[in-house]
Scaffold this active site. Structure first.
Site, PDB file in Angstrom:
ATOM      1  N   CYS A   2       0.852  -1.186   0.000  1.00  0.00           N
ATOM      2  CA  CYS A   2       0.000   0.000   0.000  1.00  0.00           C
ATOM      3  C   CYS A   2       0.888   1.235   0.000  1.00  0.00           C
ATOM      4  O   CYS A   2       2.108   1.143   0.168  1.00  0.00           O
ATOM      5  CB  CYS A   2      -0.897   0.021   1.234  1.00  0.00           C
ATOM      6  SG  CYS A   2      -1.982  -1.416   1.382  1.00  0.00           S
ATOM      7  N   GLY A  31      -1.512   1.406  -4.637  1.00  0.00           N
ATOM      8  CA  GLY A  31      -2.796   0.893  -4.194  1.00  0.00           C
ATOM      9  C   GLY A  31      -3.931   1.580  -4.906  1.00  0.00           C
ATOM     10  O   GLY A  31      -4.064   2.801  -4.824  1.00  0.00           O
ATOM     11  N   ASN A 104       1.192  -0.293   5.839  1.00  0.00           N
ATOM     12  CA  ASN A 104       1.635  -0.945   4.602  1.00  0.00           C
ATOM     13  C   ASN A 104       2.364  -2.216   4.994  1.00  0.00           C
ATOM     14  O   ASN A 104       3.359  -2.167   5.715  1.00  0.00           O
ATOM     15  CB  ASN A 104       2.578  -0.016   3.818  1.00  0.00           C
ATOM     16  CG  ASN A 104       3.185  -0.711   2.606  1.00  0.00           C
ATOM     17  OD1 ASN A 104       2.594  -1.636   2.047  1.00  0.00           O
ATOM     18  ND2 ASN A 104       4.364  -0.267   2.197  1.00  0.00           N
ATOM     19  N   GLY A 105       1.869  -3.352   4.533  1.00  0.00           N
ATOM     20  CA  GLY A 105       2.513  -4.617   4.857  1.00  0.00           C
ATOM     21  C   GLY A 105       1.495  -5.685   5.179  1.00  0.00           C
ATOM     22  O   GLY A 105       0.321  -5.596   4.801  1.00  0.00           O
ATOM     23  N   TYR A 268       9.318  -4.182  -9.436  1.00  0.00           N
ATOM     24  CA  TYR A 268       8.014  -3.850 -10.000  1.00  0.00           C
ATOM     25  C   TYR A 268       7.272  -2.694  -9.345  1.00  0.00           C
ATOM     26  O   TYR A 268       6.794  -1.795 -10.020  1.00  0.00           O
ATOM     27  CB  TYR A 268       7.123  -5.104  -9.939  1.00  0.00           C
ATOM     28  CG  TYR A 268       5.744  -4.910 -10.519  1.00  0.00           C
ATOM     29  CD1 TYR A 268       5.562  -4.661 -11.871  1.00  0.00           C
ATOM     30  CD2 TYR A 268       4.612  -4.946  -9.715  1.00  0.00           C
ATOM     31  CE1 TYR A 268       4.304  -4.477 -12.416  1.00  0.00           C
ATOM     32  CE2 TYR A 268       3.341  -4.758 -10.249  1.00  0.00           C
ATOM     33  CZ  TYR A 268       3.198  -4.531 -11.602  1.00  0.00           C
ATOM     34  OH  TYR A 268       1.952  -4.334 -12.131  1.00  0.00           O
TER      35      TYR A 268
END
Length: 543
Positions: A2, A31, A104-105, A268
């Site tokens: 995210c 996200g 985030n995670g 990516y």
């Protein structure tokens, strides 16, 4: 995976919401499922969040209700197929003190945490999100002090408990009502977090004093775009508190267990113009192209083939692989061409919930130009091959456009295992590389040959570089001593070995969650119905 963001403005008469929205747009690639902002003014929180892209959720009318000089934001990418609107972040708990959090995670011990919160701490959890678990663990730790007001020392001590209880990947930005924002990062440094400072002169005519704004973000590109030129990474196990007044306070909450960022960020997810943990994403992708060229040359030489005669043109699969493909073409001495035109209004295909939708989306997302394919042997370069759905469709499109031979090269190694730290690639059995040889993958996607980057080569492409001199005189966020160097990468998707250890129990849990969500999505019902909205602050995103 995210995008998270937090800002504290020095001028308490200013509203931060517009800058948070602008920053969120720079993180939209991280996200696209949901977006949200919580701001704070006078000890009160103001919220807008919901499913959709930032520009659709955070409209001009809704933003008018977000007042205050500090706030946090989040762009959500769903994990394990979950995308209920009630799981849009930031999350909020009213006790103690009023806390909002963006995460985030992914936590790998969520089941144990949920049981502890229910049985021992008696805290209600309303969603399936592990982010809500993390927030409530933090809140429970803070509540132990039973004080009318907490200070920075109390917060740092509470975070010791968070690190003790939570296992997995987490970069978080939290906000205490009327106090400030807090940033912290897991002890392995799996997910990124950067803190930055922007120096500006006071707006008061007789006051020549310098004032500083502070920002926390997932990627450096957000900070640079907003003038926060002095920035650094939050280290594994480190936290920072930025209050309404005064300079940031840093604390190493627990010793770093390792310094192993997720290598997939460089392959990516991250924007090419970001620098993460001292590694330039763009330069790492250039290096991937050079290494890939060496691998391709070696492969063709081993088959007594001349690369320059066998391949007429190198074509990237837009967009992430473009720097790698260009550098690969230059190294091979073969022309580089743009053969696919991308429709930028279609999201990332492997995120989409089912195979049929992913397949049709590839055609909507990319259009092959026959002029670049007809009568040629082409080398297509992509950042990775996940389920193989996109790759197979792209190979088909190249052949339909007239290509004679289609070679397919991946900047990453074969993805054979689940990603468990916040990137929901697929269940292992759904990965095209799972239990298959390169030849079998090649046959499955319809290519003449598939070439993968080796893991050692990929690691060698991601190199920390000497820090550039700071553009600003302030040292309020500078390291007090030389920061540690990265000593590895999280590469579990390639090896099945994860930096937090053996996680078989979590992988089994993950399969059950995916199956349950798929059943609910297919049947349109289920015993565990996810709410469309959460029980929280009044949400401007619903109007």
């Amino acid at each position: 995976m995210c995008g998270i963001l937090g800002i504290v403005l020095a001028d308490q008469s200013e509203d931060v919401a517009a800058e948070l929205l602008d920053g969120a747009m720079f993180l939209q690639h991280r996200g696209q499922d949901a977006a949200g902002i919580v701001t704070c003014a006078g000890g009160r929180f103001y919220q807008c969040k919901g499913n959709g892209m930032a520009k659709d959720v955070l409209t001009e009318q809704r933003m008018k209700g977000l007042v205050g000089n500090m706030g946090i934001a989040q762009l959500r990418y769903p994990t394990a197929g979950s995308s209920a609107m009630s799981e849009a972040q930031p999350f909020y708990v009213n006790s103690p003190y009023g806390i909002a959090l963006s995460h985030n995670g992914n936590l790998v011990n969520g089941r144990n945490l949920r049981q502890k919160l229910d049985d021992v701490l008696h805290r209600h959890i309303n969603t399936d999100s592990d982010s809500e678990l993390l927030l409530n663990i933090f809140a429970a730790e803070l509540a132990q002090y039973d004080k009318k007001r907490v200070n920075s020392e109390d917060i740092f001590k509470a975070l010791v408990g968070v690190y003790r209880e939570c296992r997995g990947a987490y970069a978080c930005v939290s906000m205490l009502a009327g106090y400030g924002i807090i940033g912290f990062r897991d002890p392995h440094g799996i997910r990124p977090l950067v803190v930055g400072e922007r120096v500006r002169q006071s707006q008061t005519p007789d006051d020549t004093q310098l004032q500083c704004d502070y920002m926390l973000a997932s990627e450096s590109v957000v900070l640079k775009a907003h003038g926060f030129h002095n920035f650094r990474d939050i280290l594994p196990g480190e936290a920072v508190i930025i209050t309404k007044r005064g300079p940031p306070e840093f604390c190493q909450i627990v010793p770093a267990k390792a310094y192993t960022p997720d290598i997939f960020e460089y392959v990516y997810f991250a924007r090419p113009d970001s620098i993460m943990d001292g590694i330039s994403v763009y330069r790492s992708r250039l290096a991937m192209g050079r290494k890939l060229a060496q691998k391709i040359t070696s492969r063709f030489t081993g088959q007594s083939l001349d690369v320059a005669r066998e391949i007429d043109v190198v074509i990237p699969v837009p967009d992430t692989s473009r720097p790698s493909a260009l550098e690969c073409a230059v190294t091979l001495g073969i022309p580089f061409r743009e053969g696919f035109v991308k429709n930028r209004y279609v999201g990332r295909t492997f995120i989409m919930p089912n195979q049929k939708e992913r397949t049709s989306s590839v055609r909507r997302k990319l259009n092959a130009m026959s002029s670049e394919f007809a009568g040629r042997n082409v080398l297509l370069i992509d950042d990775s091959i996940v389920r193989g759905t996109t790759s197979k469709e792209i190979v088909n499109m190249a052949r339909e456009a007239g290509a004679n031979k289609v070679y397919f090269a991946s900047c990453s190694p074969v993805i054979r295992y689940n990603h468990i730290y916040g990137i929901d690639l697929a269940d292992s059995r759904a990965l095209v590389g799972f239990d298959r040889s390169e030849k079998e993958v090649s046959d499955l996607i319809g290519a003449d040959d598939v070439i993968y980057q080796s893991l050692d080569d990929l690691k060698s492409c991601c190199v920390q570089e000497p820090e550039l001199p700071s553009e600003l005189p302030s040292t309020r966020i500078a390291f007090t001593q030389s920061p540690p160097k990265i000593n590895g990468f999280e590469v579990g998707v390639f090896t099945g070995v994860y930096v937090t250890g053996e996680e078989d129990h979590y992988l089994k849990e993950l399969e059950l969650v995916r199956a349950k969500n798929e059943l609910s999505r297919t049947n349109g019902c289920g015993t565990d119905v996810k709410a469309e909205t959460d029980i929280s602050l009044f949400n401007r995103g619903e109007s």
